[in-house]
Design an enzyme around this catalytic site. Sequence first.
Site, short mmCIF file in Angstrom:
data_model
loop_
_atom_site.label_atom_id
_atom_site.label_comp_id
_atom_site.label_asym_id
_atom_site.label_seq_id
_atom_site.Cartn_x
_atom_site.Cartn_y
_atom_site.Cartn_z
N LEU A 104 -17.81 -15.95 -58.46
CA LEU A 104 -17.57 -14.57 -58.87
C LEU A 104 -18.12 -13.74 -57.73
O LEU A 104 -19.32 -13.80 -57.44
CB LEU A 104 -18.29 -14.29 -60.19
N ASP A 105 -17.25 -12.98 -57.06
CA ASP A 105 -17.67 -12.38 -55.80
C ASP A 105 -18.81 -11.38 -55.99
O ASP A 105 -19.09 -10.92 -57.10
CB ASP A 105 -16.47 -11.75 -55.08
N MET A 106 -19.46 -11.06 -54.91
CA MET A 106 -20.70 -10.28 -54.94
C MET A 106 -20.50 -8.93 -55.62
O MET A 106 -21.39 -8.45 -56.33
CB MET A 106 -21.24 -10.08 -53.52
N ASP A 107 -19.36 -8.32 -55.44
CA ASP A 107 -19.12 -6.99 -55.98
C ASP A 107 -18.65 -7.02 -57.44
O ASP A 107 -18.42 -5.95 -58.03
CB ASP A 107 -18.07 -6.26 -55.13
N SER A 108 -18.48 -8.21 -58.00
CA SER A 108 -18.01 -8.33 -59.38
C SER A 108 -19.15 -8.72 -60.31
O SER A 108 -20.20 -9.18 -59.87
CB SER A 108 -16.88 -9.37 -59.47
#
Length: 242
Positions: A104-108
């Site tokens: 789950l990407d850093m910005d999510s």
Amino acid sequence: MEERLQKILSSAGVCSRRKAEEYILQGRITVNGAPAGLGDRADPARDEIALDGRVVARPSEAHTVLMLYKPRGVVTTLSDEKGRKTVAQLVKDCPVRVWPVGRLDMDSEGLLLLTDDGALTNHLIHPRHQVEKEYHVWVTGFYPEAVKKLSRPMTLDGQQLRPARVVRLGEDGLKTIFSVVIHEGKNRQVRRMCAACGLTVTRLKRMREGDLQLDPKLKSGQWRYLTEAEKELLQKDSLLQE
């Protein structure tokens, strides 16, 4: 069932198969206390496998599965060379070594599973299983045809994606909120799909994986153990995809 040690170590999230071969040749892997040789096989349900004396697979061991509400700004790795906060730091109080299931990407933000179960990990992230993942997405730049465009087949990284299921949920000030259900889970997939349709994502939250929903009682950064019923939900999802 016996498998090559490289496969067992890889499935357990310890290292890649190639790195496992190096560890075996260096004499760092043991099976039931004896040094392993290249080409050796073992049964994770019967044999105790260790790296540098630390047990990584124990026979008949009950597996641990955690649900974490991952906050934005945290990377989905066990360590980070840039010094950024990791999900491993958020679950450091868990007495068992666990790793993230997928990414789950850093910005999510939102639902992230962590486990010590290699078989479950493979079931949930292997492309051929295509376990559903639902996201709530806040975007700017909404226009009437956006839902149709997001729902059409797309190609990312040369791969044809299954059509997403997209539902407009409402408005949040100047932003529009969608529910987007996908199957493949490619890197930053939902963000890239939205960008391809001229939409800018301002917030992205994973709400569901398979039939497992993010616990609404969890606050950002908190985690808990999955119940046995929830583990059965994940196993059911895995079996249905076989």
